[in-house]
Design a protein around this motif. Sequence first.
Motif, short mmCIF file in Angstrom:
data_model
loop_
_atom_site.label_atom_id
_atom_site.label_comp_id
_atom_site.label_asym_id
_atom_site.label_seq_id
_atom_site.Cartn_x
_atom_site.Cartn_y
_atom_site.Cartn_z
N ASN A 87 0.89 -1.36 0.02
CA ASN A 87 -0.10 0.07 -0.04
C ASN A 87 0.85 1.20 0.16
O ASN A 87 0.55 2.30 -0.53
CB ASN A 87 -1.04 0.06 1.07
N ASP A 88 2.06 1.30 0.66
CA ASP A 88 3.01 2.35 0.74
C ASP A 88 3.97 2.39 -0.57
O ASP A 88 4.87 2.27 -0.35
CB ASP A 88 3.56 2.51 2.08
N TYR A 89 3.44 2.18 -1.65
CA TYR A 89 4.24 2.11 -3.11
C TYR A 89 5.31 3.48 -3.05
O TYR A 89 6.23 3.30 -3.65
CB TYR A 89 3.34 2.23 -4.30
N GLN A 90 4.84 4.57 -2.55
CA GLN A 90 5.77 5.73 -2.61
C GLN A 90 6.90 5.62 -1.79
O GLN A 90 7.96 6.18 -2.28
CB GLN A 90 5.09 6.90 -2.08
N THR A 91 6.85 4.84 -0.75
CA THR A 91 8.15 4.59 0.23
C THR A 91 9.04 3.54 -0.87
O THR A 91 10.27 3.91 -0.56
CB THR A 91 7.91 3.76 1.44
N TYR A 92 8.75 2.85 -1.49
CA TYR A 92 9.36 2.07 -2.54
C TYR A 92 9.75 2.81 -3.82
O TYR A 92 10.51 1.95 -4.56
CB TYR A 92 8.92 0.64 -2.70
N ARG A 93 9.21 3.86 -3.94
CA ARG A 93 9.44 4.53 -5.25
C ARG A 93 8.80 3.66 -6.57
O ARG A 93 9.29 3.71 -7.68
CB ARG A 93 10.85 4.83 -5.51
N LEU A 94 7.47 3.10 -6.24
CA LEU A 94 6.99 2.69 -7.23
C LEU A 94 6.03 3.57 -7.85
O LEU A 94 5.53 4.30 -7.22
CB LEU A 94 6.01 1.35 -6.66
N SER A 95 5.68 3.32 -9.23
CA SER A 95 4.60 4.05 -9.80
C SER A 95 3.35 4.13 -9.01
O SER A 95 2.87 2.97 -8.73
CB SER A 95 4.53 4.00 -11.08
N ARG A 96 2.47 5.04 -9.23
CA ARG A 96 1.18 4.94 -8.74
C ARG A 96 0.14 3.96 -9.58
O ARG A 96 0.22 4.05 -10.76
CB ARG A 96 0.32 6.35 -8.52
N PRO A 97 -0.36 2.85 -9.05
CA PRO A 97 -1.07 2.01 -9.72
C PRO A 97 -2.38 2.82 -10.29
O PRO A 97 -2.97 3.63 -9.95
CB PRO A 97 -1.63 0.96 -8.82
#
Length: 159
Positions: free
Chosen positions: A116-126
């Motif tokens: 859920n915290d994709y920003q922490t891992y620098r993943l793009s927004r789904p």
Amino acid sequence: MRKIILAAVAAATLVPTIATAQSYGEVRRDNREVRESRRDLNDARRRGDRGDIRDARQELREDRQERREDWRDYRRTHGNVYRRPAYVGPRGYSYRPVNVGYQFAPSYYGRQYWINDYQTYRLSRPAYGYQRWVRYGRDVVLVDTRNGRVAQVNNGFFY
């Protein structure tokens, strides 16, 4: 002496926060540069000048390389974020590498595997509503939750 110690403690607590904020700014800047380079390449293709196309491709390559280097630096300095507990898959789980288009069974992309915290891992927004980042072994996979199809794979993401 007391003031110096307090200043050092305050600086030690503020510096990581500033560095993190700066790194998020770098990500936005790098992504913007890549988008602008793609736009320039498309413009050069429309105009049809070979020299401009070659220069635009080179600039796009350099911008992508810089973005990768910034990602590696961030990952190296924030390694503890990418160390997670051992992955426990669904019953009967056995890992095998997957590619885009692979279809997962629903038990593989259940709530317990969501990131859920994709920003922490620098993943793009789904995409809103139907895509989720899911942990699968050491990999991170973007899954379309309507049909279980894999849209994107990041292999070896977690340590």
